[in-house]
Design an enzyme around this catalytic site. Sequence first.
Site, PDB file in Angstrom:
ATOM      1  CB  SER A  43     -29.953  11.159  -1.825  1.00 15.26           C
ATOM      2  OG  SER A  43     -31.161  11.127  -1.115  1.00 15.26           O
ATOM      3  CE  LYS A  91     -30.658  14.277   1.497  1.00 16.75           C
ATOM      4  NZ  LYS A  91     -30.615  13.616   0.239  1.00 16.75           N
TER       5      LYS A  91
END
Length: 177
Positions: A43, A91
């Site tokens: 990711s 993230k």
Amino acid sequence: MAQQTSAWRRYMQAFISGFFVAVPVTVTLLDKLAYVARVEGASMQPFLNPDVGAQCDVVLLNRWSVKNYHVQRGDIVSVVSPRNPKQKIIKRVIGLEGDFIRTLGYKNQYVRVPDGHFWIEGDHHGHSLDSNSFGPVSVGLLHGRASHIIWPPNRWQHIKPSLLPNRELLYTEEDGE
């Protein structure tokens, strides 16, 4: 022989008392200051884990720097997953409260990030469970800010806040004032 037994006993007492002091101090430091975390998955590629199939990056997560929930756009952060409270995800912060952003597949194409929230995304769009899946994230879920890549040694570096070229903000409330 008696001297050896006495020396061994003193050594063990010193070791045990040191252990019972060191463990709480270490736990407190890790809880309040920083700890290391392994970044798994794709990711955050290409910035983290750039070589598919190679070792996972390990980052230093600074807990002290986010104790007042202050982050900036471009920071890489660890948050408790809004979908699974037993999991932490890493993230990039794309938008802060009051920012207007263009989403990448969220139910609304444009979103104003509500007060007390921020917008996070993985760098590898389409391979990331992020705000485009679950919406703005409460700052209360913030766990730490990645400050350094510490493993593998050839990737050691300080992590500076940055946004991908296609993720600039549309508008902030500060622009309108």
